[in-house]
Design a protein around this motif. Structure first.
Motif, PDB file in Angstrom:
ATOM      1  N   HIS A  20       0.843  -1.203   0.000  1.00 51.73           N
ATOM      2  CA  HIS A  20       0.000   0.000   0.000  1.00 51.73           C
ATOM      3  C   HIS A  20       0.878   1.254   0.000  1.00 51.73           C
ATOM      4  N   GLN A  21       1.947   1.227   0.782  1.00 48.02           N
ATOM      5  CA  GLN A  21       2.882   2.359   0.842  1.00 48.02           C
ATOM      6  C   GLN A  21       3.527   2.595  -0.522  1.00 48.02           C
ATOM      7  N   ALA A  73      -1.188 -16.580   1.586  1.00 50.62           N
ATOM      8  CA  ALA A  73      -2.177 -17.404   0.892  1.00 50.62           C
ATOM      9  C   ALA A  73      -3.208 -17.959   1.870  1.00 50.62           C
ATOM     10  N   GLN A  74      -2.754 -18.377   3.032  1.00 56.04           N
ATOM     11  CA  GLN A  74      -3.672 -18.922   4.035  1.00 56.04           C
ATOM     12  C   GLN A  74      -4.590 -17.834   4.592  1.00 56.04           C
ATOM     13  N   ALA A  75      -4.023 -16.671   4.880  1.00 58.66           N
ATOM     14  CA  ALA A  75      -4.825 -15.576   5.424  1.00 58.66           C
ATOM     15  C   ALA A  75      -5.840 -15.087   4.392  1.00 58.66           C
ATOM     16  N   LYS A  76      -5.427 -15.051   3.144  1.00 61.30           N
ATOM     17  CA  LYS A  76      -6.338 -14.621   2.079  1.00 61.30           C
ATOM     18  C   LYS A  76      -7.470 -15.629   1.921  1.00 61.30           C
ATOM     19  N   LYS A  86      -8.854  -4.910  -0.845  1.00 62.97           N
ATOM     20  CA  LYS A  86      -9.752  -3.995  -1.551  1.00 62.97           C
ATOM     21  C   LYS A  86      -9.115  -2.612  -1.656  1.00 62.97           C
ATOM     22  N   GLU A  87      -8.522  -2.129  -0.576  1.00 67.06           N
ATOM     23  CA  GLU A  87      -7.863  -0.822  -0.592  1.00 67.06           C
ATOM     24  C   GLU A  87      -6.719  -0.797  -1.609  1.00 67.06           C
ATOM     25  N   LEU A  92      -4.506   0.724  -6.804  1.00 63.00           N
ATOM     26  CA  LEU A  92      -3.882   0.306  -8.065  1.00 63.00           C
ATOM     27  C   LEU A  92      -4.720   0.788  -9.245  1.00 63.00           C
ATOM     28  N   HIS A  93      -6.035   0.656  -9.146  1.00 67.54           N
ATOM     29  CA  HIS A  93      -6.923   1.112 -10.218  1.00 67.54           C
ATOM     30  C   HIS A  93      -6.791   2.627 -10.404  1.00 67.54           C
TER      31      HIS A  93
END
Length: 148
Positions: A20-21, A73-76, A86-87, A92-93
């Protein structure tokens, strides 16, 4: 600029915070790039393009690391990171849209330069028209038998 050190040992949340940063920094660079494009500053554009490229490489590297991270992967899969993802997706969009605008500015600038070049060549050719012995129009020095 963000360090290019490895992100191993970071939790999935920390990895996403780092991503995100990086994307936030990319959004700032793209905004600066737009200003530079509008001000027609080639040297500043070169510098900002290099900075943008370096950051994009770092983003790609981190993205690969995240994709290979088992804890992520597990947390997702458990749905634990949906808000963070989502953020990041929204950010990115946003970056992609702003980058597309910059691409359109560049494209329009190139068209303007091409039109100016064509106009200058047309004006030059109008000024280079000469007439032969029979009164017919000839353009440029080639009509005089001169070669550059």
């Amino acid at each position: 600029m963000l360090p290019s050190s490895t992100s191993q040992g970071l939790t999935p949340t920390e990895l996403l915070a780092k991503q995100h940063q990086q994307l936030t920094l990319l959004a700032e660079i793209i905004a600066n790039e737009k200003e530079v494009l509008q001000q027609h500053e080639p040297q500043a554009l070169l510098a900002i393009s290099q900075e943008k490229n370096t950051l994009l490489v770092a983003i790609e590297h981190l993205d690969r690391e995240i994709g290979q991270n088992q804890a992520f992967a597990q947390a997702k899969a458990a749905g634990e990171l949906s808000q963070e993802l989502k953020e990041i997706t929204d950010l990115l969009h946003h970056c992609q849209q702003k980058n597309q605008v910059n691409g359109q500015i560049i494209q329009q600038s190139q068209l303007a330069v091409e039109r100016m070049k064509t106009s200058l060549l047309e004006n030059h050719n109008k000024n280079a028209i000469t007439y032969d012995k029979k009164g017919k129009k000839n353009a440029g020095l080639s009509s005089l038998g001169l070669k550059a």
